[in-house]
Design an enzyme around this catalytic site. Structure first.
Site, PDB file in Angstrom:
ATOM      1  N   GLY A 101       0.941  -1.086  -0.158  1.00  0.00           N
ATOM      2  CA  GLY A 101      -0.142  -0.199  -0.142  1.00  0.00           C
ATOM      3  C   GLY A 101       0.929   1.269   0.075  1.00  0.00           C
ATOM      4  O   GLY A 101       0.184   2.361   0.235  1.00  0.00           O
ATOM      5  N   ASP A 145      -1.181   8.159  -6.908  1.00  0.00           N
ATOM      6  CA  ASP A 145       0.092   7.555  -6.897  1.00  0.00           C
ATOM      7  C   ASP A 145       1.048   8.222  -7.537  1.00  0.00           C
ATOM      8  O   ASP A 145       2.328   8.599  -7.213  1.00  0.00           O
ATOM      9  CB  ASP A 145       0.182   6.089  -6.845  1.00  0.00           C
TER      10      ASP A 145
END
Ligand code: GLA
Length: 330
Positions: A101, A145
């Site tokens: 993660g 991200d």
């Protein structure tokens, strides 16, 4: 020889909002992936040093799988965007646990890109990396991200508005407080798994509401469950991002902790993105006195983020995270 580093990221708050035109507050961390490129030869020769695996290809292949799909996809998408990408010998190494993660994928994409080309524009490059993930790896992830890895700066979190792609650098200094991540032990993968399913549910909810994005949805709709709960998570999470920025401005870290807890409850109950290992990790951190703790990233496994008050002991396996620089050539 060119060496480039792509950082992992921690998202302080704003989870599953990126693909709903919402808000998030991530930062780049100082762990990441390094790619070394030595141009030459007739084919790409790739060495994934930490895995002890190799690959060789003259032209990118849609059938590439696992970590190889990132390399084939990056070369292909860079070329499709008009960059010249001659064959090279590539070495990949890193200190970011995969599937935890912390976005090892975006770290790898960013490091590959910067090792292979000098980008014209970082937001454009983030979109390109996201196409690699969507079209080559099969994970229908958003831009969180990639923007965090490519646009992060030392000492700052990024307030990202995914509707306009406006990025504001938010000074981020915790003083004596600490943020840590703890691996829940449940690994996750976005291609397959619950992530793509949640994304499809959000699309369905948006269509049924007749909206361009869930950014404009009310917190309570008359949609059937679970769609109503999914929408409520997105809407309340956007509001929590703004409240977190305000709390940081007034240096009220107790309030930040409460917002992390509220985010976790919403991800667990409304978004149903938790798993038992993550729940156990959150409970252990709260029992140990964390001011706030929540799952971070795509969910369905991965890491837990916790905010610890001054003087708190680091639990075993906890990794202290601070905002570090974004992707760069070394
Ligand atoms: C993963 C995805 C991101 C984002 C988060 C959830 O990390 O890659 O695009 O959707 O999950 O916030």
């Amino acid at each position: 020889m060119i060496r480039a580093r792509g950082p992992g990221r921690v998202n302080l708050i704003g989870e599953h909002t990126d693909y709903n035109d919402g808000l998030a507050l991530p930062f780049a961390i100082d762990r990441g992936v390094t790619v070394t490129a030595e141009p030459g030869g007739d084919a790409f020769e790739v060495h994934a040093a930490d895995l002890g695996e190799r690959d060789e290809f003259a032209e990118p292949d849609r059938g590439a799988e696992g970590w190889r799909a990132f390399v084939h996809g990056t070369v292909a998408e860079l070329r499709a965007a008009g960059y010249e990408v001659p064959p090279a010998r590539l070495t990949i190494e890193g200190d970011l646990p995969q599937g935890s993660g912390l976005s090892s994928s975006a770290a790898l994409e960013a490091a590959l890109c910067l090792a292979l080309v000098e980008p014209r524009d970082r937001v454009e490059l983030a979109r390109l990396c996201s196409r690699v993930e969507n079209d080559w790896v099969g994970a229908h992830t958003g831009l969180l991200d990639q923007l965090a890895a490519l646009c992060g700066t030392d000492g700052h979190a990024l307030r990202i508005d995914f509707r306009t792609l406006e990025i504001a650098q938010v000074p981020f200094d915790l003083g004596d407080w600490q943020l840590v991540t703890v691996d829940s032990g449940a690994s996750h993968q976005h291609a397959g798994g619950g992530y793509n399913e949640r994304r499809a549910e959000c699309d369905e909810a948006r269509e049924r509401l007749g909206l361009d994005s869930l950014r404009d949805a009310p917190a309570d709709t008359d949609l059937p469950e679970p769609l109503n709960r999914r929408v409520r998570h997105v809407v309340t999470e956007n509001a929590r991002v703004e409240k977190t920025i305000e709390a940081l401005e007034r240096e009220d870290l107790e309030a930040v902790g409460e917002l992390l807890d509220a985010s976790h409850a919403s991800l667990r109950d409304d978004y149903e993105a938790s798993v038992p290992e993550v729940e156990r990790t959150v409970a252990a951190l709260k029992d140990a006195g964390a001011a706030g703790a929540r799952m971070v990233g795509g969910g369905f496994g991965g890491s837990v983020l916790a905010l610890l008050r001054p003087g708190a002991d680091l639990s075993p396996g906890a990794l202290a995270v601070t905002p570090g620089p974004g992707a760069r050539r070394l």
